[in-house]
Each structure stands twice: as structure tokens, then as C-alpha cells.
Design a protein around this motif. Structure first.
Motif: not given
Ligand code: ZN
Ligand code: 5CA
Length: 411
Positions: A43, A81, A223, A227, A252
Motif C-alpha cells: 500500500c 498505489n 479506499w 487497493c 484496510h
Molecule cells: Zn492500500
């Protein structure tokens, strides 16, 4: 988007052992089992402030993953990303009056420069959320179609019950999940959701927020799906390592994995979920929102050798939360000087055993502290001319191994 310039990685004699890493999902150190090409997603930043030592430590940990894999003979496909549209970025831009686009571009560029200075190998694919919007909306549309997403007003949500194993990545109980969800950007209180832990996939247009006109309607991506989709479309499912700091384990990485697993009907998203500990300052996690930052760019501007920053951060196990102090930097500067003096000698004690030892230590869940101490011992005996046997290839071999495996340039 563009990554940053790469650095050469010297070839070492022979090859290193298989890399084992701690996997948050299975709560154990397990061997990684990459094919010819190891696949890693880490990430990236949310570019609303400059790179601090916490970010640097996390990206350095995954840089070592790449280096150890390469040394074991794998090619590496590395994807990262940039969360170049999200709440914290928009809030910061609104606060300072700068355009969010300008802020994101400026901070992303500074991050590239910091990473290049630290000799972090760049990702093969460096992908912004904004540029990925078409592929993200396509994925969300497919989830709506399959019933693994639902509309709520202008937004689209992911129902956690669409992921039977929800919670398998972070291993938290429901109360912990609820608390962390509230703390880390989730919206457990949002009325109308089927479950408080459901996460937003698509955020419909809000006044004064940027939006894109898409087949889903006007809005911007959530969000976690960012990813999931960026990783999935470049690495496929079951890629080797999903990485980030420990604050990403939930929500996440849990949600990213759940989205991808719901989207494909396949599992797991990643074979290993790997998390770096938090770097703290004055007893608190170093964070952009708290503002207790030591910036890589500031240290560089003050003339600090980036290789000393690198060594200072590697002198601690990547999984341990650790406190930054100026003393760490001074110790790393002294160590760097000793190592440089040792590899500049015309001959030194043989280093073949050192190579084996450093390789073994790094392959064991990136045990950098022990690897660094082993190099210290070799340097000490090299600098102590009283020690008998010398080898004129040894200084070059050590410079190469420190470069290839630790990314530290001693020349
Ligand atoms: Zn991420
Ligand atoms: N853009 C998202 C990930 S998709 C994000 O978390 N961005 S970030 O800029 O907030 O953080 C970037 C990376 O640095 C994440 O892996 C995060 O876990 C890590 N990180 C942030 N603060 C620290 C810290 N104090 N110590 C170690 N790692 C940190």
C-alpha cells in the motif's frame, strides 16, 4: 504514474535461501512460496504531507523482501498505489486552500525523491487511485450485479456477510473491529447500512468534493476497493505478499481482501499479509494527523546521509513498534563510517561465512538487527590489522552484499 529511478543490485555468488515472513492471517512465520516471479503489493502513501520516518521504515521493510527474493533467484513484480483522492487529502487541501491535485502531485514527487535517495527499489507499476477509476467502477458494477454490493442513497457499500471468512486476515474480534473501524476512516454509525462494519465502495457526489462521472453515477472510489482492484488487475489473486504498516491490518487489508475475494469468488487475495511495526516519536505513533513527524526530506536537506537513515531504520526488527531518537541516527552514522572504512581496505578477513549468515538472518523474517551485528563483527576484525588471514576479494564482497541485500551503498 511514474515511479522513481531504480538502483543497480549487484549479483552475489550463489543464491540465498527461501524467504520466510510472519503472516498476520495465519499468525505465524511461514515460508513464502513464489513462482519464478514473486508478486507483491504494498500500500502506497496518501500524499497530503511529506514522507516521515514511519513511512520510510515500512517501505524499507518491503524493499528487503524484494531484495531477498531476488537473491533467491526470483524476478519480482511489485505494485504500489497512491491514494491520490481520499478524505485526509481533501481535508488538508481545504484547510490550507491549496488545490487537492496540486498537493497530491507535490507530495508524491517528494516521496519519489525520498525513496530514490533511500535506494528503495521502485515498483514496476505505480498506480494512482484517480487513474484507476475506470477499472474500479467496473469492479463495483460487477459486484452490484452479483449481489456482493448494495446501494445506499448515492453510495455503494460492501456487505461484510458477502465475505464468509470476514475477519480472517486481522484475526480481531468484532468489538475490536468496530473500534478500529471507527478510528481508521470507517463509518460504523452510518444509518441504513446492513452491518456497521460494511465499508463504502463508491462515495456518491458530495457538494464541494471532487467527483467523476461514471456508469455508477457521479462520485469517487472508496479506499479499500482501490487497493483490491489495482492489485488484482496487475498481480491476479493469490499473490505472494500484501504489505503495509500494522495500522493497515484492519480495516484496510481485511476489507481489500474481502472485496477481491467477493469479486472473484476465489481466495485468498494474498498468501501472506505482512505488517511493519509503527515508528513512534515521544511515545506516540508518528503520523501526519498528529504532526509529530521527522521528515526524510528535512534530514536530507540538513545533510544527513540517506544511507545512515536507512541503517538507522534497519537497526530494529521491522515488526517491532519502535521509538525514533536522534541517538539512533548518530549510531547509524558511526556504523556507516566503520563499514565504509572496512570495505575500503585492500584486503580483509574472508567474508563467505558472513554472506551465508546475513542471507540466513534476512530469510528468517528479515532479522536485520542480527545481520547488522554480524557485519559489525566482520568490520571490526577487518579494521583490527592484528587479525591474521586476509583476502583481497573480501572488501568488495562485503560492499556487494551490503548493497544487494540491505540496499546500503558503501562505495
Ligand atoms: Zn492500500
Ligand atoms: N494510502 C494508504 C494505504 S492504501 C495509507 O495508509 N497511506 S499513508 O500515507 O497513511 O501510509 C503509508 C504507509 O506508511 C502505510 O503502510 C502505513 O501503514 C505506513 N505508516 C504510516 N505511519 C507509520 C509509522 N508511524 N510507522 C510505520 N509505518 C507507518
Amino acid at each position: 504514474m511514474d515511479g522513481w529511478p531504480t538502483t543497480d543490485v549487484p549479483e552475489l555468488p550463489g543464491s540465498g535461501p527461501r524467504l520466510s515472513l510472519y503472516d498476520t492471517a495465519q499468525q505465524a512465520v511461514r515460508p513464502t512460496e513464489p513462482g519464478d516471479t514473486a508478486r507483491m503489493y504494498v500500500c502506497g502513501i496518501t500524499p497530503y504531507d511529506a514522507t516521515h520516518l514511519g513511512h520510510a521504515a515500512t517501505y524499507l521493510a518491503f524493499d528487503l523482501v524484494q531484495r531477498v527474493w531476488r537473491d533467491a533467484g526470483h524476478r519480482v513484480h511489485y505494485v504500489q498505489n497512491v491514494t491520490d483522492v481520499d478524505d485526509p487529502l481533501l481535508e488538508r487541501a481545504a484547510h490550507t486552500g491549496e488545490s487537492w491535485v496540486g498537493l497530491a502531485e507535490r507530495e508524491t514527487q517528494l516521496f519519489r525523491e525520498d525513496m530514490a535517495a533511500l535506494r528503495v527499489l521502485p515498483p514496476d507499476d505505480y498506480v494512482g487511485a484517480v487513474e484507476a477509476i475506470p477499472e474500479i467502477t467496473e469492479a463495483i458494477a460487477a459486484m452490484l450485479e452479483a449481489g456482493t454490493a448494495y446501494r445506499l442513497d448515492e453510495d455503494v457499500y460492501f456487505p461484510v456477510d458477502a465475505a464468509p471468512g470476514f475477519g480472517h486476515e486481522s484475526n480481531y474480534d468484532r468489538d475490536t473491529m468496530l473500534a478500529l473501524f471507527a478510528e481508521r476512516g470507517g463509518d460504523p454509525q452510518r444509518a441504513g447500512k446492513r452491518d456497521p462494519l460494511d465499508s463504502v465502495l463508491w462515495r456518491g457526489r458530495r457538494p464541494s468534493e471532487p467527483y467523476w462521472d461514471t456508469p455508477l453515477g457521479p462520485g469517487r472510489p472508496g479506499w479499500h476497493i482501490e487497493c483490491s482492484v489495482i492489485a488484482l488487475n496487475r498481480l491476479g489473486m493469490r499473490f505472494d505478499v500484501q504489505g503495509g504498516g500494522s495500522d493497515l491490518a484492519f480495516p484496510h487489508h481485511e476489507h481489500s481482501a474481502a472485496h477481491a475475494e467477493a469479486l472473484t469468488g476465489d481466495e485468498p487475495f494474498a498468501q501472506h499479509y505482512v505488517h511493519a511495526g509503527m515508528i513512534g516519536l515521544d511515545g506516540e505513533k508518528m503520523s501526519k494527523s498528529r504532526g509529530n513527524l521527522v521528515l526524510v526530506s528535512k534530514l536530507r536537506a540538513a545533510g544527513v546521509d540517506p544511507m545512515a537513515i536507512r541503517l538507522a531504520l534497519l537497526d530494529g526488527h521491522y515488526r517491532d513498534d519502535r521509538e525514533w531518537t536522534g541517538g539512533r541516527l548518530r549510531a547509524a552514522e558511526a556504523r556507516l563510517e566503520r563499514w565504509r572504512a572496512a570495505v575500503a581496505l585492500p584486503a580483509a578477513p574472508p567474508a563467505d561465512e558472513l554472506l551465508t549468515l546475513v542471507r540466513d538472518r534476512l530469510a528468517d523474517d528479515l532479522d536485520t538487527p542480527t545481520a547488522l551485528v554480524a557485519i559489525d563483527s566482520w568490520a571490526a576484525s577487518a579494521l583490527d590489522t592484528a587479525d591474521g588471514v586476509t583476502d583481497d576479494a573480501a572488501p568488495g564482497l562485503v560492499a556487494d552484499l551490503v548493497d544487494a541485500l540491505l540496499g546500503v551503498d558503501l562505495r
